[in-house]
Design an enzyme around this catalytic site. Sequence first.
Site, mmCIF file in Angstrom:
data_model
loop_
_atom_site.group_PDB
_atom_site.id
_atom_site.type_symbol
_atom_site.label_atom_id
_atom_site.label_comp_id
_atom_site.label_asym_id
_atom_site.label_seq_id
_atom_site.Cartn_x
_atom_site.Cartn_y
_atom_site.Cartn_z
ATOM 1 N N GLY A 207 -4.238 8.837 6.631
ATOM 2 C CA GLY A 207 -3.061 8.993 6.983
ATOM 3 C C GLY A 207 -1.939 8.869 6.035
ATOM 4 O O GLY A 207 -1.933 10.600 5.448
ATOM 5 N N LYS B 196 -9.487 -1.713 4.624
ATOM 6 C CA LYS B 196 -9.273 -0.267 4.558
ATOM 7 C C LYS B 196 -7.628 -0.802 3.404
ATOM 8 O O LYS B 196 -7.211 -0.139 2.935
ATOM 9 C CB LYS B 196 -8.394 0.306 5.568
ATOM 10 C CG LYS B 196 -7.625 1.555 6.050
ATOM 11 C CD LYS B 196 -7.410 2.488 7.435
ATOM 12 C CE LYS B 196 -7.292 3.390 7.090
ATOM 13 N NZ LYS B 196 -5.668 3.649 7.266
ATOM 14 N N ARG C 22 2.916 5.857 -3.344
ATOM 15 C CA ARG C 22 3.873 6.854 -3.831
ATOM 16 C C ARG C 22 4.242 6.668 -5.430
ATOM 17 O O ARG C 22 4.382 7.953 -5.396
ATOM 18 C CB ARG C 22 5.366 5.999 -2.947
ATOM 19 C CG ARG C 22 5.143 6.904 -1.410
ATOM 20 C CD ARG C 22 6.388 6.189 -0.670
ATOM 21 N NE ARG C 22 6.493 6.079 0.521
ATOM 22 C CZ ARG C 22 6.084 6.364 1.776
ATOM 23 N NH1 ARG C 22 4.309 5.540 0.964
ATOM 24 N NH2 ARG C 22 6.201 6.776 2.872
ATOM 25 N N LYS D 194 0.273 -1.342 -0.095
ATOM 26 C CA LYS D 194 -0.100 0.400 0.142
ATOM 27 C C LYS D 194 1.397 1.142 0.036
ATOM 28 O O LYS D 194 0.394 2.279 -0.807
ATOM 29 C CB LYS D 194 -0.743 0.081 1.499
ATOM 30 C CG LYS D 194 -1.774 1.298 1.339
ATOM 31 C CD LYS D 194 -2.756 0.750 2.089
ATOM 32 C CE LYS D 194 -2.435 1.179 4.039
ATOM 33 N NZ LYS D 194 -2.392 2.382 4.735
ATOM 34 N N SER D 195 1.961 0.912 0.797
ATOM 35 C CA SER D 195 2.764 2.329 1.072
ATOM 36 C C SER D 195 3.672 2.619 -0.729
ATOM 37 O O SER D 195 3.745 3.619 -0.984
ATOM 38 C CB SER D 195 4.048 2.279 1.976
ATOM 39 O OG SER D 195 3.624 2.176 3.069
ATOM 40 N N SER E 221 10.131 5.851 12.086
ATOM 41 C CA SER E 221 9.196 4.987 10.839
ATOM 42 C C SER E 221 9.945 5.405 10.182
ATOM 43 O O SER E 221 9.988 5.818 8.466
ATOM 44 C CB SER E 221 8.445 5.451 10.146
ATOM 45 O OG SER E 221 7.209 5.425 11.122
ATOM 46 N N ASP F 182 3.452 -0.869 12.220
ATOM 47 C CA ASP F 182 2.168 -1.706 12.178
ATOM 48 C C ASP F 182 2.838 -2.801 12.125
ATOM 49 O O ASP F 182 1.311 -3.539 11.652
ATOM 50 C CB ASP F 182 1.810 -1.389 9.683
ATOM 51 C CG ASP F 182 1.524 -0.015 9.662
ATOM 52 O OD1 ASP F 182 1.907 0.480 10.707
ATOM 53 O OD2 ASP F 182 2.093 0.656 8.770
HETATM 54 O O1 LIG Z 1 4.286 6.163 4.766
HETATM 55 C C1 LIG Z 1 3.760 5.460 5.049
HETATM 56 O O2 LIG Z 1 3.639 4.892 3.782
HETATM 57 C C2 LIG Z 1 3.132 4.899 6.654
HETATM 58 C C3 LIG Z 1 4.047 5.207 7.749
HETATM 59 C C4 LIG Z 1 3.872 5.299 8.936
HETATM 60 O O3 LIG Z 1 3.121 5.760 9.563
HETATM 61 P P1 LIG Z 1 3.924 6.955 10.214
HETATM 62 O O4 LIG Z 1 5.160 7.869 9.964
HETATM 63 O O5 LIG Z 1 2.853 7.716 11.308
HETATM 64 O O6 LIG Z 1 4.272 5.974 11.502
HETATM 65 C C5 LIG Z 1 2.659 3.571 8.825
HETATM 66 O O7 LIG Z 1 2.602 3.256 10.148
HETATM 67 C C6 LIG Z 1 2.080 3.433 7.475
HETATM 68 O O8 LIG Z 1 1.084 2.819 7.317
HETATM 69 C C7 LIG Z 1 1.876 3.962 6.656
HETATM 70 C C1 LIG Z 2 -2.099 3.698 10.214
HETATM 71 C C2 LIG Z 2 -2.077 2.971 8.286
HETATM 72 O O1 LIG Z 2 -1.959 3.586 6.850
HETATM 73 P P1 LIG Z 2 -2.225 5.282 7.381
HETATM 74 O O2 LIG Z 2 -1.483 5.770 8.427
HETATM 75 O O3 LIG Z 2 -1.737 5.544 6.081
HETATM 76 O O4 LIG Z 2 -3.880 5.259 7.185
HETATM 77 C C3 LIG Z 2 -2.527 1.054 8.315
HETATM 78 O O5 LIG Z 2 -1.931 1.468 6.865
HETATM 79 O O6 LIG Z 2 -1.902 0.639 9.213
#
Ligand SMILES: O=C(O)C1=C[C@@H](OP(=O)(O)O)[C@@H](O)[C@H](O)C1
Ligand SMILES: C=C(OP(=O)(O)O)C(=O)O
Length: 431
Positions: free
Chosen positions: A94, A408, A26, A21-22, A193, A308
């Site tokens: 997020g 999600k 991107r 997903k990350s 992170s 995560d």
């Molecule tokens: O950049 C990203 O894809 C993510 C960064 C992380 O968040 P944080 O940097 O807020 O810990 C992770 O927990 C989130 O699920 C995805």
């Molecule tokens: C926290 C997560 O994603 P996001 O921060 O993008 O909502 C997740 O996938 O566990």
Amino acid sequence: MGNLKIYPSKLKGELKIPPSKSMAHRAIICAALSDKLCRIDNIDYSDDIIATIEAMKSLGAIITKHEDCVEVVGVYKDIQDTRQNKVIDCNESGSTLRFLVPISLLFEGSSRFIGRGNLGKRPLTTYYNIFDKQNIKYSFEKDILNLEVEGVLKGGTFEVEGNVSSQFISGLLFTLPLLKEDSKIIITTDLESKSYVDLTLKVLKDFGIEIINKNHKEFIIRGNQKYEGRNYRVEGDYSQGAFFLCADAIGNEILCKDLNIDSLQGDKEVINILRKMNVDIIAKKNEIEGKRRKKLKSTYIDGSQCPDIIPIITSVAALAKGKTEIVNVGRLRIKECDRLSAITSELNKLGANIIEKEDSIIVEGVDELEGNVEVWSHKDHRIAMTLAIVSSRCKKPIVIKDYDCVSKSYPKFFEDFEKIGGISVEWNVGQ
Ligand SMILES: O=C(O)C1=C[C@@H](OP(=O)(O)O)[C@@H](O)[C@H](O)C1
Ligand SMILES: C=C(OP(=O)(O)O)C(=O)O
């Protein structure tokens, strides 16, 4: 939201792990900021990825969804004309929110960010501080996402804390290369992170953007750069693969396909953690399987770089001999739910022995979990998936309330769960 009754069963078989997903967020963003047609392969339409696709479309990109790829017409120039007064729905993502806020400030006009669930409660102050310094107008509501921003971001020096969310740093890294001025990001605390920032830098580099990383303390960004459009394949997701590798650790036999052993994803740390807990991890080029040696043993885990995977790792620790301490995990409280509190309460309902502290959890391993209770996902996908996996080690069935939140990040989770022998039925609570 639905409830699911799961009957304990051994999970066995092979699974193609869904795309990261990350990395998909991107790649879609970089493609949409380029000025070419790009195909992004291996896309799974989770709610979060749909949010990013729709958000980039709101900013003017043309994105066509195919079965497992998207075609993105990079319309960087057109964004300038189309951004005015846009509503950007981030749903619960997020990443979408924190990546898109600075991107939306590339051009004149205003944008309104809306969303659901816990998203309005997750921190944004890092950006508000920048807006205050740059006279960018903004308004927001408490606890509900309804953020309006208006103005244009200017390059310069950005001081950002590294211990709230790396997503702010990634958001700025996407945006600053497109400004006229050169910029610098200074990280004012230890960076948590970190690997997510590395993922951003990697995908930016793949799309032709140069950033100088000074030991993760400063990032030097030349202005006036251009995203070079290209085709891209998204690799498998370690945060999802972790569920099945951890399932192996607690006695199941699942071979995970499409996990790149050379990946930069920080959640690959699951391999090292499981090895410390007495699990043999057999990794071939793109296939990984865990084999438990006699007894799982407890260990010491620093969760600051891989938040995560902590819920599912906690469930392994719950079944390991001895005391496992998982430290530096305070930021789990500001995810889709308070994950520290949720994982403690739900696993304890099943018979685990976990104590929650401010920034850590202490897990005293038990031999078996009892089950025979209703547990709650707290509407958090990673809690729901953890509970489903750990059901395989419960003596009796469990009911997971609000299980469908898995959409999600992994809409086909329960389909895959069935493929490997999971047994579940929809359930009315109280039935
Ligand atoms: O950049 C990203 O894809 C993510 C960064 C992380 O968040 P944080 O940097 O807020 O810990 C992770 O927990 C989130 O699920 C995805
Ligand atoms: C926290 C997560 O994603 P996001 O921060 O993008 O909502 C997740 O996938 O566990």
